[in-house]
Design a protein around this motif. Sequence first.
Motif, PDB file in Angstrom:
ATOM      1  N   GLU A 118       0.896  -1.104  -0.003  1.00  0.00           N
ATOM      2  CA  GLU A 118      -0.232  -0.046   0.036  1.00  0.00           C
ATOM      3  C   GLU A 118       0.956   1.394  -0.055  1.00  0.00           C
ATOM      4  OE1 GLU A 118      -3.133   2.398   2.979  1.00  0.00           O
ATOM      5  OE2 GLU A 118      -2.381   0.370   3.295  1.00  0.00           O
ATOM      6  N   LEU A 119       0.751   1.887  -1.026  1.00  0.00           N
ATOM      7  CA  LEU A 119       1.588   3.316  -1.296  1.00  0.00           C
ATOM      8  C   LEU A 119       1.255   4.550  -0.418  1.00  0.00           C
ATOM      9  CD1 LEU A 119       4.338   3.980  -2.719  1.00  0.00           C
ATOM     10  CD2 LEU A 119       2.659   4.467  -4.649  1.00  0.00           C
ATOM     11  N   GLN A 120       2.114   5.175   0.336  1.00  0.00           N
ATOM     12  CA  GLN A 120       1.593   6.273   1.034  1.00  0.00           C
ATOM     13  C   GLN A 120       2.748   7.409   0.815  1.00  0.00           C
ATOM     14  OE1 GLN A 120       0.980   5.452   5.214  1.00  0.00           O
ATOM     15  NE2 GLN A 120      -0.974   4.561   4.988  1.00  0.00           N
ATOM     16  N   PRO A 121       2.032   8.769   0.618  1.00  0.00           N
ATOM     17  CA  PRO A 121       2.985   9.752   0.348  1.00  0.00           C
ATOM     18  C   PRO A 121       3.458  10.150   1.762  1.00  0.00           C
ATOM     19  CG  PRO A 121       0.779  10.604   0.294  1.00  0.00           C
ATOM     20  CD  PRO A 121       0.562   9.101   0.517  1.00  0.00           C
ATOM     21  N   CYS A 122       4.842  10.564   1.816  1.00  0.00           N
ATOM     22  CA  CYS A 122       5.374  11.328   2.896  1.00  0.00           C
ATOM     23  C   CYS A 122       6.182  12.543   2.758  1.00  0.00           C
ATOM     24  CB  CYS A 122       6.001  10.141   3.919  1.00  0.00           C
ATOM     25  SG  CYS A 122       7.623   9.763   3.015  1.00  0.00           S
ATOM     26  N   THR A 123       6.804  13.202   3.763  1.00  0.00           N
ATOM     27  CA  THR A 123       7.525  14.258   3.358  1.00  0.00           C
ATOM     28  C   THR A 123       9.270  14.022   3.474  1.00  0.00           C
ATOM     29  OG1 THR A 123       7.503  14.971   5.890  1.00  0.00           O
ATOM     30  CG2 THR A 123       5.925  15.718   4.596  1.00  0.00           C
ATOM     31  N   THR A 124       9.816  14.857   2.881  1.00  0.00           N
ATOM     32  CA  THR A 124      11.305  14.624   3.095  1.00  0.00           C
ATOM     33  C   THR A 124      11.810  14.600   4.630  1.00  0.00           C
ATOM     34  OG1 THR A 124      11.493  15.843   0.937  1.00  0.00           O
ATOM     35  CG2 THR A 124      13.465  15.671   2.333  1.00  0.00           C
ATOM     36  N   ALA A 125      11.113  15.407   5.334  1.00  0.00           N
ATOM     37  CA  ALA A 125      11.518  15.462   6.628  1.00  0.00           C
ATOM     38  C   ALA A 125      11.436  14.299   7.552  1.00  0.00           C
ATOM     39  CB  ALA A 125      10.708  16.685   7.465  1.00  0.00           C
ATOM     40  N   GLU A 126      10.466  13.415   6.945  1.00  0.00           N
ATOM     41  CA  GLU A 126      10.403  12.019   7.649  1.00  0.00           C
ATOM     42  C   GLU A 126      11.465  11.025   7.261  1.00  0.00           C
ATOM     43  OE1 GLU A 126       6.239  10.451   7.390  1.00  0.00           O
ATOM     44  OE2 GLU A 126       5.661  12.271   6.358  1.00  0.00           O
ATOM     45  N   PHE A 127      12.373  11.309   6.469  1.00  0.00           N
ATOM     46  CA  PHE A 127      13.353  10.711   5.810  1.00  0.00           C
ATOM     47  C   PHE A 127      14.500  11.470   5.900  1.00  0.00           C
ATOM     48  CE2 PHE A 127       9.946   7.772   4.557  1.00  0.00           C
ATOM     49  CZ  PHE A 127      10.098   6.571   5.112  1.00  0.00           C
ATOM     50  N   PRO A 128      15.243  11.638   6.939  1.00  0.00           N
ATOM     51  CA  PRO A 128      16.483  12.664   6.715  1.00  0.00           C
ATOM     52  C   PRO A 128      17.530  11.759   6.150  1.00  0.00           C
ATOM     53  CG  PRO A 128      15.821  11.939   9.196  1.00  0.00           C
ATOM     54  CD  PRO A 128      14.816  11.657   8.399  1.00  0.00           C
ATOM     55  N   ARG A 129      18.240  12.424   5.476  1.00  0.00           N
ATOM     56  CA  ARG A 129      19.564  11.819   4.838  1.00  0.00           C
ATOM     57  C   ARG A 129      20.785  12.711   5.124  1.00  0.00           C
ATOM     58  NH1 ARG A 129      17.565   8.537   0.605  1.00  0.00           N
ATOM     59  NH2 ARG A 129      19.607   7.559   0.372  1.00  0.00           N
ATOM     60  N   PRO A 130      22.079  12.027   4.938  1.00  0.00           N
ATOM     61  CA  PRO A 130      23.033  12.721   5.310  1.00  0.00           C
ATOM     62  C   PRO A 130      23.257  14.033   4.391  1.00  0.00           C
ATOM     63  CG  PRO A 130      23.701  10.589   5.340  1.00  0.00           C
ATOM     64  CD  PRO A 130      22.293  10.577   4.895  1.00  0.00           C
ATOM     65  N   ALA A 131      22.998  13.926   2.883  1.00  0.00           N
ATOM     66  CA  ALA A 131      23.057  14.584   1.916  1.00  0.00           C
ATOM     67  C   ALA A 131      21.712  15.293   1.790  1.00  0.00           C
ATOM     68  CB  ALA A 131      23.612  14.285   0.772  1.00  0.00           C
ATOM     69  N   PRO A 132      21.405  16.710   1.861  1.00  0.00           N
ATOM     70  CA  PRO A 132      20.221  17.071   1.774  1.00  0.00           C
ATOM     71  C   PRO A 132      19.808  16.880  -0.098  1.00  0.00           C
ATOM     72  CG  PRO A 132      21.671  18.958   1.754  1.00  0.00           C
ATOM     73  CD  PRO A 132      22.356  17.600   1.974  1.00  0.00           C
ATOM     74  N   ARG A 133      18.586  16.506  -0.165  1.00  0.00           N
ATOM     75  CA  ARG A 133      17.999  16.347  -1.420  1.00  0.00           C
ATOM     76  C   ARG A 133      17.317  17.646  -1.920  1.00  0.00           C
ATOM     77  NH1 ARG A 133      21.088  11.947  -0.086  1.00  0.00           N
ATOM     78  NH2 ARG A 133      20.243  10.123  -1.089  1.00  0.00           N
ATOM     79  N   PRO A 134      17.296  17.834  -3.197  1.00  0.00           N
ATOM     80  CA  PRO A 134      16.759  19.048  -3.919  1.00  0.00           C
ATOM     81  C   PRO A 134      15.233  18.779  -4.010  1.00  0.00           C
ATOM     82  CG  PRO A 134      18.078  17.934  -5.712  1.00  0.00           C
ATOM     83  CD  PRO A 134      18.343  17.427  -4.064  1.00  0.00           C
ATOM     84  N   ALA A 135      14.344  19.962  -3.434  1.00  0.00           N
ATOM     85  CA  ALA A 135      12.971  19.946  -3.517  1.00  0.00           C
ATOM     86  C   ALA A 135      12.558  20.038  -5.062  1.00  0.00           C
ATOM     87  CB  ALA A 135      12.478  21.123  -2.772  1.00  0.00           C
ATOM     88  N   ASN A 136      13.596  20.519  -5.804  1.00  0.00           N
ATOM     89  CA  ASN A 136      13.066  20.775  -7.341  1.00  0.00           C
ATOM     90  C   ASN A 136      14.301  20.346  -7.893  1.00  0.00           C
ATOM     91  OD1 ASN A 136      11.740  21.239  -9.872  1.00  0.00           O
ATOM     92  ND2 ASN A 136      11.996  23.380  -9.708  1.00  0.00           N
ATOM     93  N   SER A 137      14.428  19.113  -8.935  1.00  0.00           N
ATOM     94  CA  SER A 137      15.344  18.961  -9.565  1.00  0.00           C
ATOM     95  C   SER A 137      14.793  18.983 -11.167  1.00  0.00           C
ATOM     96  CB  SER A 137      15.716  17.278  -9.395  1.00  0.00           C
ATOM     97  OG  SER A 137      16.522  17.319  -8.293  1.00  0.00           O
ATOM     98  N   THR A 138      13.968  19.468 -11.442  1.00  0.00           N
ATOM     99  CA  THR A 138      13.278  19.467 -12.731  1.00  0.00           C
ATOM    100  C   THR A 138      14.099  20.643 -13.791  1.00  0.00           C
ATOM    101  OG1 THR A 138      11.198  19.403 -12.046  1.00  0.00           O
ATOM    102  CG2 THR A 138      11.287  19.914 -14.418  1.00  0.00           C
ATOM    103  N   MET A 139      14.798  20.275 -14.791  1.00  0.00           N
ATOM    104  CA  MET A 139      15.271  20.894 -15.841  1.00  0.00           C
ATOM    105  C   MET A 139      14.739  21.136 -17.161  1.00  0.00           C
ATOM    106  SD  MET A 139      19.198  19.316 -15.079  1.00  0.00           S
ATOM    107  CE  MET A 139      18.839  17.561 -15.475  1.00  0.00           C
ATOM    108  N   ASP A 140      14.784  22.162 -17.468  1.00  0.00           N
ATOM    109  CA  ASP A 140      14.170  22.829 -18.926  1.00  0.00           C
ATOM    110  C   ASP A 140      15.408  22.429 -19.946  1.00  0.00           C
ATOM    111  OD1 ASP A 140      12.593  23.962 -20.718  1.00  0.00           O
ATOM    112  OD2 ASP A 140      13.185  25.886 -20.381  1.00  0.00           O
ATOM    113  N   HIS A 141      14.992  21.971 -21.140  1.00  0.00           N
ATOM    114  CA  HIS A 141      15.871  21.567 -22.143  1.00  0.00           C
ATOM    115  C   HIS A 141      15.999  22.822 -23.093  1.00  0.00           C
ATOM    116  CE1 HIS A 141      14.659  17.069 -21.365  1.00  0.00           C
ATOM    117  NE2 HIS A 141      15.332  17.611 -20.233  1.00  0.00           N
TER     118      HIS A 141
END
Length: 294
Positions: A237-260
């Motif tokens: 069963e798939l559930q959405p969560c926030t970045t804050a719920e899964f802290p990682r050593p390296a911060p993840r970008p909130a927006n990685s979308t790149m225009d071509h």
Amino acid sequence: MKVLVTGANGQLGQDVTHVLAEAGHQVIGCGRAELDITNMELCEQVISSHNPNFIIHCAAYTAVDAAETDTDGAYLVNTIGTRNIAVSAEKIGAAVVYISTDYVFNGTSETAYVEYDDTDPQTIYGRSKLAGEQMLRDFCSKWFIVRTSWVFGLHGNNFVKTMLRLGQEKPQLKVVNDQKGSPTYTVDLAQFLLNLISTEKYGLYHASNRGSCTWYEFTQAIFEEAREQLGLEIMAELQPCTTAEFPRPAPRPANSTMDHLAIRLNQLEDLPHWREGLKQFMVDMKQHPELYLK
């Protein structure tokens, strides 16, 4: 055309090697055993002996979290290694394609990043890759820098394979829904690189599959395609969560979308939409069931 591929045993390198060979190019695939890119003398020796027209530089230190405590290791491979490739290529007049990353940006933009936006990496990995970009600009006169994101392929480990495995093993899965980006199928990226090296339109490019999604939305699509294309029984069963719920050593970008932007300006063929790339990945996986969970 003779093309040398570094990192040829990696996830992207294997598909680049295959796609270029299928297109009739003479491909020299160099893994770590054949070419330690951190060794300047070895780089010069190997590259001069093969004398390629092009080098597609896929070799990289990509362990984003590990890099936070292994600064020297990340810079040695991503920065010094890229300098070694650039200097060696320049000596024989070869052009270089350097595979870079969305992590050169800080991820806070409200819109997709274009190639000429200011960079501001927030991780050691991102900084070391950006420094590699600069090394290529400084020491090589014919270069392409290709930034990509959220890469997945048949070979090696990646997010898609992990979700396929967990979806069959876990009763419940929480996936981050506040980070967005563009998933990129390695075969689509390899095809773009094949087209790119047939031009002299040197410079900086953003190349990912078109469109964007969150990791949660990506996982939803993975499960849908796995059921349809592979007939897999997804139990989780798939559930959405926030970045804050899964802290990682390296911060993840909130927006990685790149225009071509550069692809459009140079009138090159863009990559397919990420849903098309994902579907094709599943079709290709069906031909290689031994790779499902590897």
